[in-house]
Scaffold this active site. Sequence first.
Site, PDB file in Angstrom:
ATOM      1  N   ARG A   1       0.640  -1.227   0.075  1.00  0.00           N
ATOM      2  CA  ARG A   1       0.177  -0.027   0.062  1.00  0.00           C
ATOM      3  C   ARG A   1       0.903   1.492  -0.020  1.00  0.00           C
ATOM      4  NH1 ARG A   1      -2.233  -3.753   3.905  1.00  0.00           N
ATOM      5  NH2 ARG A   1      -4.310  -4.183   3.621  1.00  0.00           N
TER       6      ARG A   1
ATOM      7  N   LYS B   1      -1.944  -2.412   7.500  1.00  0.00           N
ATOM      8  CA  LYS B   1      -3.044  -1.496   8.034  1.00  0.00           C
ATOM      9  C   LYS B   1      -3.970  -2.346   8.762  1.00  0.00           C
ATOM     10  CE  LYS B   1      -7.102   0.354   5.650  1.00  0.00           C
ATOM     11  NZ  LYS B   1      -7.926   0.311   4.380  1.00  0.00           N
TER      12      LYS B   1
ATOM     13  N   HIS C   1      -2.755   2.681  -5.744  1.00  0.00           N
ATOM     14  CA  HIS C   1      -3.869   1.290  -5.547  1.00  0.00           C
ATOM     15  C   HIS C   1      -4.058   0.560  -6.230  1.00  0.00           C
ATOM     16  CE1 HIS C   1      -5.658  -0.293  -1.966  1.00  0.00           C
ATOM     17  NE2 HIS C   1      -6.791  -0.524  -2.804  1.00  0.00           N
TER      18      HIS C   1
ATOM     19  N   ARG D   1      -1.257  -1.997  -6.815  1.00  0.00           N
ATOM     20  CA  ARG D   1      -1.477  -2.689  -5.682  1.00  0.00           C
ATOM     21  C   ARG D   1      -2.393  -3.863  -6.601  1.00  0.00           C
ATOM     22  NH1 ARG D   1      -1.768  -4.624  -0.213  1.00  0.00           N
ATOM     23  NH2 ARG D   1      -3.926  -4.946   0.254  1.00  0.00           N
TER      24      ARG D   1
ATOM     25  N   HIS E   1      -4.590  -8.795   4.009  1.00  0.00           N
ATOM     26  CA  HIS E   1      -6.294  -8.469   4.200  1.00  0.00           C
ATOM     27  C   HIS E   1      -6.511  -9.075   5.253  1.00  0.00           C
ATOM     28  CE1 HIS E   1      -6.889  -7.908  -0.606  1.00  0.00           C
ATOM     29  NE2 HIS E   1      -6.545  -6.817  -0.164  1.00  0.00           N
TER      30      HIS E   1
ATOM     31  N   TYR F   1      -9.997 -10.720  -6.649  1.00  0.00           N
ATOM     32  CA  TYR F   1      -9.000 -11.237  -7.419  1.00  0.00           C
ATOM     33  C   TYR F   1      -9.378 -12.572  -8.196  1.00  0.00           C
ATOM     34  CZ  TYR F   1      -6.752  -7.445  -4.980  1.00  0.00           C
ATOM     35  OH  TYR F   1      -6.529  -6.183  -4.644  1.00  0.00           O
TER      36      TYR F   1
END
Length: 360
Positions: A205, A229, A308, A311, A333, A342
């Site tokens: 990120r 994150k 992003h 990414r 995630h 994805y």
Amino acid sequence: MNIIKIKDRQELDRRTPTMPWYIEKFINYKLPDLSPSSLLEYIRDYDAFLSWLLAEGLAAGPTVRDVKLEELEKLHMDSIDHFKMFLATRPEQSNSRTTISRKLSSLRSLFHYLSQIAEDEQFYPLLKRNVMAKVSIKRTSKPKDTAARLEGKLLQEQEIDEFIRYINEDYGAEIANNKQALYAYTNNRTRDTSIVSLILNSGLRVSEVYNMNVDDIDLKKRLLYVYRKGKNDDTFKTPVFFRQEALRDLQQYMSQRDSQYKAPKREKALFLAIANGKKEGARMTKRAIQEMVIKYAKRFGKPYLSVHKLRHSFATDYYLRNDLYKTQEQLGHASPETTQIYAHLTDKTMAEAIDRPKEA
């Protein structure tokens, strides 16, 4: 604690006392489990809601700090519907459906805490009636919908290498007649190539790139150590692998970092920039990283690209070669549901793969 969390924690400490006592109580309850950034979003959402109550005459005030629990108990469903309408249509800044759902979810968390968890001295709930329990918050974006919005806006397999090569080699030829742009490009070409190559070969990120220090990278093991994150443990950095393709670009940048950007010994940041009027390099800002990617993307013929989307481009390519859970781990995630984007993005590729002729 990383730089963003330090700033958010300072802002959280400044703004929390401006809230009613019961919101302070809720924030303290959540503090061990959520990051300062997440709690600051709660505070902003509550400030917007309480300010709206005051403006509508649904609370006496005079300030948001004076809004009473009893005034929350007397709210009708009509009031919540009107607040949703206000968020969606206010002239200065209307909110998307996703933002509205997030703000309502913040309110529901607060009301649930006050009505189901927090108690007064007689062991009764602080909030006797919870209007937010009646509010249905629909999921606004399914993985399949997100994948549909991203389709055609990412770099495909061969384009990943082409974009990196374009930054490193071809961009300079296109701006050769612009002396100012060429000067800036020549000074930063190795750094810019390194950043884009790293994102496209690891899926970082922008905040993770921004926060990275020199000590956070192990070139021999092809490992990065980043604050992920949503993780509230500021003593632990998550190890993240990057592909071999990024190694040479990073090595070239590392060999030039100190001399090119005149980095003072106290500066730990990996990626540096020299601001106008300054003689020494300092940590490159998130905005500068984002603007740098957009600048190259426009010239490359893909103006919709962003950090992003780089990414996402890596993640789609990575998912084709691995499984859902490895992809989830690589990207950091919290839920595999997010990673399912994805799976939908690669549906077409997988459909083509199944019909490929067998090798002789």
